[in-house]
Design a protein around this motif. Structure first.
Motif, mmCIF file in Angstrom:
data_model
loop_
_atom_site.group_PDB
_atom_site.id
_atom_site.type_symbol
_atom_site.label_atom_id
_atom_site.label_comp_id
_atom_site.label_asym_id
_atom_site.label_seq_id
_atom_site.Cartn_x
_atom_site.Cartn_y
_atom_site.Cartn_z
ATOM 1 N N ALA A 142 -47.903 46.878 18.581
ATOM 2 C CA ALA A 142 -47.287 48.174 18.293
ATOM 3 C C ALA A 142 -46.857 48.885 19.573
ATOM 4 C CB ALA A 142 -48.253 49.044 17.491
ATOM 5 N N ARG A 143 -47.577 48.638 20.677
ATOM 6 C CA ARG A 143 -47.248 49.305 21.943
ATOM 7 C C ARG A 143 -46.015 48.729 22.616
ATOM 8 N NH1 ARG A 143 -53.108 49.342 22.884
ATOM 9 N NH2 ARG A 143 -52.956 47.491 24.224
ATOM 10 N N TRP A 152 -40.851 43.539 10.438
ATOM 11 C CA TRP A 152 -41.598 44.561 11.179
ATOM 12 C C TRP A 152 -41.518 45.862 10.405
ATOM 13 C CZ3 TRP A 152 -44.980 43.786 14.843
ATOM 14 C CH2 TRP A 152 -45.525 44.894 15.494
ATOM 15 N N GLU A 153 -42.609 46.519 10.109
ATOM 16 C CA GLU A 153 -43.975 46.343 10.500
ATOM 17 C C GLU A 153 -44.596 45.102 9.842
ATOM 18 O OE1 GLU A 153 -46.236 48.721 12.077
ATOM 19 O OE2 GLU A 153 -44.580 49.949 12.758
ATOM 20 N N ALA A 193 -52.615 46.342 17.637
ATOM 21 C CA ALA A 193 -52.226 47.575 18.330
ATOM 22 C C ALA A 193 -51.442 47.276 19.599
ATOM 23 C CB ALA A 193 -53.469 48.393 18.656
#
Length: 241
Positions: free
Chosen positions: A141-142, A117-118, A138
């Protein structure tokens, strides 16, 4: 003790979260930002009236989302109301869960699966090939809790990507994608084992995954690995003129 279906609904929400939520009476509206049905569908807690559904439909349209509800265990009355309003059933899914300890006794082969990660650019490419684009990345990512990406290689080639996150001691795998030319070679199973080993290191007790009922191969894999299907949900979608 094995988590029940209601615990898994909460884990699904926490590990694959919408951009925002809003309560309209008994209805929760989700802002999915293009991230797919799971983060865009409204849910209902308790009884809803026709007026409640009218307001929910207007709120979803205001977000640029067509009317869509997730129908869970115990939502029989809602299901009937939506059917009467012209909503069709879409994408019934199974929710599978197993103890993490059932998998961690097996050692992983070297340089085959990894946690990172990322996400690497090649992971984004693999997801995109399977229809998992930037809006769904996305969503990953949240996710606020412990999380990681899963990356798999086969015959020295990048072959698979996935995502796993933890809520309330349960690790849930999402967006598991194996490239078409590398399927039926056991990599999906190894990716799940990698998720379990990572989850154990984070103190998680259970590993869970969601799978559409139409995906017979994946459901068969999870059953063969010892996962239990503890429940389901489906969507009701209204076609807009």
């Amino acid at each position: 003790m094995m988590p029940d279906i209601h615990a898994l609904y909460a884990v699904t929400e926490a590990t694959w979260p919408p951009a925002g939520t809003r309560a309209l009476g008994p209805v929760t509206i989700r802002d999915g930002r293009g991230g797919g049905k799971r983060v865009s569908a409204a849910t209902v807690a308790g009884a809803a009236t026709g007026d409640d559904l009218d307001r929910a439909e207007a709120a979803m349209r205001a977000l640029g989302q067509g009317p869509l509800f997730q129908v869970r265990t115990g939502d029989g009355a809602l299901d009937a109301m939506l059917a009467a309003r012209g909503y069709r059933t879409v994408d019934p899914v199974n929710l599978h869960v197993a103890p993490v300890a059932a998998f961690t006794c097996e050692r992983l082969p070297r340089v085959t699966t990894f946690t990172v990660w990322e996400p690497l650019e090649i992971m984004r490419d693999i997801w995109a090939e399977g229809g998992i684009g930037p809006a769904r990345v996305a969503v990953m990512a949240r996710a606020a809790g412990p999380k990681t990406g899963l990356f798999g290689r086969l015959r020295d080639q990048p072959a698979a990507a996935g995502f796993v996150a933890i809520h309330d001691g349960i690790a849930m795998v999402h967006a598991l994608e194996v490239r078409a030319r590398h399927r039926r070679a056991g990599l999906g199973r190894l990716m799940m084992l990698q998720a379990a080993h990572w989850a154990a290191g984070q103190g998680a007790r259970h590993l869970a995954v969601i799978c559409t009922q139409a995906n017979q191969g994946a459901n068969g894999l999870y059953s063969a690995m010892g996962f239990s299907c503890v429940g389901t949900y489906h969507y009701r979608q209204k076609e807009e003129p």
